[in-house]
Design an enzyme around this catalytic site. Structure first.
Site, PDB file in Angstrom:
ATOM      1  N   ASP A 283       0.313  -0.616   0.178  1.00 37.17           N
ATOM      2  CA  ASP A 283      -0.416  -0.073   0.269  1.00 37.17           C
ATOM      3  C   ASP A 283       0.818   1.209  -0.233  1.00 37.17           C
ATOM      4  OD1 ASP A 283      -2.239   1.917  -0.789  1.00 37.17           O
ATOM      5  OD2 ASP A 283      -3.212   0.803   1.438  1.00 37.17           O
TER       6      ASP A 283
HETATM    7  C1  BGC Z   1      -4.958   3.219   0.146  1.00 43.53           C
HETATM    8  C2  BGC Z   1      -4.954   2.519  -0.962  1.00 43.53           C
HETATM    9  C3  BGC Z   1      -5.492   2.702  -1.663  1.00 43.53           C
HETATM   10  C4  BGC Z   1      -4.255   3.289  -2.498  1.00 43.53           C
HETATM   11  C5  BGC Z   1      -3.389   4.455  -3.750  1.00 43.53           C
HETATM   12  C6  BGC Z   1      -3.640   4.590   0.305  1.00 43.53           C
HETATM   13  O1  BGC Z   1      -3.737   4.768   0.951  1.00 43.53           O
HETATM   14  O2  BGC Z   1      -5.109   1.861   1.588  1.00 43.53           O
HETATM   15  O3  BGC Z   1      -6.797   1.965  -0.956  1.00 43.53           O
HETATM   16  O4  BGC Z   1      -5.028   1.304  -3.200  1.00 43.53           O
HETATM   17  O5  BGC Z   1      -3.759   4.512  -1.754  1.00 43.53           O
HETATM   18  O6  BGC Z   1      -4.170   4.520  -3.812  1.00 43.53           O
END
Ligand code: BGC
Length: 759
Positions: A283
């Site tokens: 993530d």
């Molecule tokens: C979130 C994810 C997301 C990623 C990319 C993160 O902060 O937890 O769910 O896919 O950002 O935008």
């Protein structure tokens, strides 16, 4: 051997030979490519920056372009438009040494420009074809605009409504969650990833992210392996079984090790037990955040992440900057780097990017396939299926298409909030507010008066936090009493009041945890004042989480929970309020009486001191002094404009042995005046187990449509496979004994029967 059997075998052998031949072709292509790659270029593939500074026409000059030319980027995300993506891809395939195409990701969570209901809303349709269709349309639109990878589905089981990200998933139940995971993955990926309108899916957030303590985002999780295997892991596994191409690791720790460095999770379970062959991405900056978790400096945590099984580093760039040193020091292996790089190249190969890097860059498709009338129509109809009718005293709903309506509330005339959280590709100016929806759907037949009535919250700073990403509610700076009086004036001139209240879109979603899950107090004051007028009041509730609605349930005659219905929400709400569509959504999360009951979910264990059903307090029982154990609305609950009756359960047998099949049927009758849809739910209780088992578990459901007065027999076939669970030793099997079979309209209201099943 029968002819048909022979034919099936020949076909299977042919398919598997073809698959092996394709795999061999892919392998030799990637072998040859990897032989040419330097260590730096391999690490470059493992790097996923956010596009940040790229503007149309300027791709070649951006900072990112410099890295792409140097072979330091494997993919990009947060970039929108086919033109920009083509420009950037051009840099990769024309100016980098090995000309390896980039993969382009985005959070296409519930639609692209045509936005569908937020996932918790979609789940309330209990309609897997519809959910799959929403993912399919999202993939068509995203791929028409250059995107070939979506960070969806989010399948984190969530039983704590304080956690804002409950909005992004399919609710509290592992069985339903697994069905949804499969529907979404197959919707995005289709059956053929080499087509230009299918995209790779990324299941997230692996794992147990939905169980963060106290519902506070990014917090710690801590649970037994029993609970993991039986409740939290199944939806991720279902996505893997459905062939998901990629997995995103979660921010939280699991068993004391952040998921991003958790070898047991990323390698032992995901790869060895489940056989996952795609790549795992972190993530956002999750590797570097492990410094904050306190398990080492950046050098250490990036090595730990790699060796645990992470293949791609989102945003942090520590794979890129630290791995060479770790390799020299023997902290990571070349084999792990090669495996990670290979998996990423394989994904690109499967998407057909080596054959045609511009496969998803068809500007004509971008012009003709995005936000089309047909897609918007589907979104409108899908949105209507996600709404849950929570209360309808004296059948106030559906409303007559005549007279005067007062539409009041901070969410009544706000298109920006309709798409809900995670609608990054949406053009908010094109979404339909409730006011516009009503005006266009019934405006020629009824008179619509409108006033705000109250701001979202008394506290303007809270309202700022709850209106981020261009989703402001355009706060009214006049005194609260003036705003209220204006609303009361129109309320008094109307026949019916529609109160559009609840949460704003950004009061849920990422980093939007709440310790108080009520409708904000100032809106409740408004609601009380509206009820005092004596006019019928319909609460149209916007929310991304289960709210505490005890008072509302006791005092407001009609409540329609519309979640955040997407770009066409305004039309869809009008369709349902005026009876063009009969609501059929059913809750996929339990709505508590107060926040102190949380976590509250239907599939709880019995305990040794269970309270008898229907009772309240008894000393030395598992209960509260101040509130019953019941929710306000249970899992599976939702009303219709019609009513349904259930016959008793009919069983084909009451004693079963081994692999026999139990058939349990009920006759469902539409006893009301409207045609309608009903979700018939099957629950089973394993009465005695070697470990404690839930009081009931969802094991099947069927959504049926019945005309007024019509009856249908609904049958469920149950085999020992449906009785399996992970026992104390984490062995997946069923145990002989008594089982309670329950079928009903929600998890609380069921008919019951008993069977005995021996091995
Ligand atoms: C979130 C994810 C997301 C990623 C990319 C993160 O902060 O937890 O769910 O896919 O950002 O935008």
């Amino acid at each position: 051997m029968k002819l048909l059997q022979k034919l099936v075998i020949v076909l299977l052998v042919t398919f598997s030979c073809q698959a092996t031949a394709q795999d061999a072709k892919m392998k030799s292509f990637i072998d040859a490519l990897m032989k040419k790659m330097t260590l730096e270029e391999k690490l470059g593939q493992m790097n996923l920056p956010s596009a940040g500074d790229i503007t149309t026409g300027q791709a070649g000059n951006s900072d990112i372009a410099k890295k792409i030319k140097e072979g330091k980027v494997g993919g990009l995300f947060n970039i929108k438009s086919v033109v920009k993506i083509r420009d950037v891809q051009k840099v990769a395939v024309e100016q980098s040494r090995l000309k390896i195409p980039l993969i382009f990701g985005m959070d296409v969570i519930h639609g692209y420009e045509t936005v569908f209901p937020i996932p918790i809303g979609l789940s309330c349709s209990w309609d897997m074809d519809l959910i799959k269709r929403s993912a399919r349309i999202a993939a068509i639109e995203a791929s028409a605009d250059g995107i070939n990878w979506t960070f969806s589905p989010m399948v984190d089981i969530a039983r704590d409504p304080r956690w804002g990200r409950i909005a992004e998933g399919g609710g509290e139940d592992p069985y339903l969650g697994s069905q949804i995971a499969k529907a979404m993955v197959t919707g995005y990926q289709g059956t053929d990833l080499t087509k230009n309108n299918t995209i790779m899916s990324c299941v997230k957030h692996y794992a147990m992210y939905g169980a963060v303590e106290a519902g506070r985002d990014y917090n710690t999780t801590d649970m037994s392996h029993q609970q993991m295997y039986n409740t939290y892991l199944p939806p991720y596994k279902a996505a893997v079984d459905a062939g998901v191409g990629t997995v995103m690791a979660s921010f939280n720790d699991v068993d004391g090790v952040p998921a991003t460095a958790n070898k047991w999770l990323l390698t032992d379970v995901l790869r060895k037990q489940w056989g996952f062959t795609g790549f795992v991405v972190t993530d956002y900056t999750a590797i570097d955040e492990m410094v904050g978790h306190g398990i080492g400096d950046t050098q250490t945590v990036s090595a730990r992440a790699l060796m645990a099984g992470i293949d791609m580093d989102m945003v942090g760039e520590s794979f890129l900057t630290r791995t060479q040193k770790s390799l020299k020091e023997g902290k990571v292996s070349m084999a792990r780097i090669d495996a990670a790089c290979r998996r990423i190249l394989e994904a690109k190969y499967k998407l057909g990017l080596f054959d045609d890097p511009y496969k998803y860059c068809d500007e004509n498709r971008a012009k003709t396939e995005i936000f089309t009338k047909a897609n918007r129509n589907e979104a409108r109809s899908i949105a209507a299926q996600s709404f849950v009718l929570l209360k309808n005293k004296n059948n106030i709903l559906p409303l007559q298409k005549s007279g005067t309506i007062a539409l009041i509330g901070p969410l009544a005339d706000n298109k920006e909030n309709m798409p809900g959280t995670w609608s990054v590709a949406a053009d908010f100016s094109k979404s339909v507010s409730l006011l516009t929806g009503l005006q266009e759907v019934v405006g020629s037949q009824i008179k619509i008066l409108h006033a705000r009535g109250a701001n979202l919250d008394e506290d303007s700073l809270f309202e700022d936090r709850a209106g981020m990403f261009g989703k402001s509610l355009r706060r009214d700076s006049r005194p609260a009493s003036v705003i209220l009086q204006e609303a009361l004036d129109i309320a008094n001139r109307s026949d019916v009041i529609i109160a559009a209240l609840g949460e704003s879109a950004e009061m849920n979603g990422e980093s939007s945890s709440r310790s108080n899950i009520n409708i904000p107090a100032i809106q409740i004051e408004l609601l009380k004042a509206l009820l005092k007028t004596g006019k019928p009041v319909v609460l149209v509730l916007f929310t991304g989480r289960p709210l505490v609605l005890k008072w509302e349930n006791e005092n407001v005659p009609a409540i329609l929970n519309v979640w955040f219905g997407g770009s066409e929400a305004g039309y869809a709400i009008a369709d349902v309020l005026f009876g063009d569509v009969n609501p059929s959504g059913k809750l996929t999360t339990t709505f508590p009486q107060n926040v102190g009951q949380v976590p509250i979910y239907y599939a709880h264990k019995n305990t040794g001191r269970a309270l008898e059903e229907g009772k309240w307090f008894e000393k030395f029982r598992s209960n509260y002094l101040d509130v019953t154990n019941d929710p306000v609305y249970p899992f599976g609950y939702g009303l219709s404009y019609t009513s349904f009756s259930y016959s008793d359960i009919k069983l084909n047998k009451i004693s079963l042995k081994g692999n026999q099949t139990l058939t349990a049927s009920v006759m469902v009758t539409n006893t009301g005046k409207y045609n309608g849809k009903e979700v018939v739910q099957l629950y089973i209780r394993d009465v005695v187990g070697s470990v404690t088992r839930p009081v009931k578990e969802l094991k099947g459901f069927q959504k049926i449509e019945l005309k007024a007065g019509e009856s249908k027999t609904v049958s469920f076939s149950i085999t020992p496979d449906d009785l399996k669970f992970y026992n104390y030793d984490l062995k997946y099997d069923w145990e002989a004994g008594d089982f309670e079979i329950m079928i009903g309209t929600n998890s609380n209201d069921v008919k019951k029967a008993k069977v005995n099943w021996t091995k």
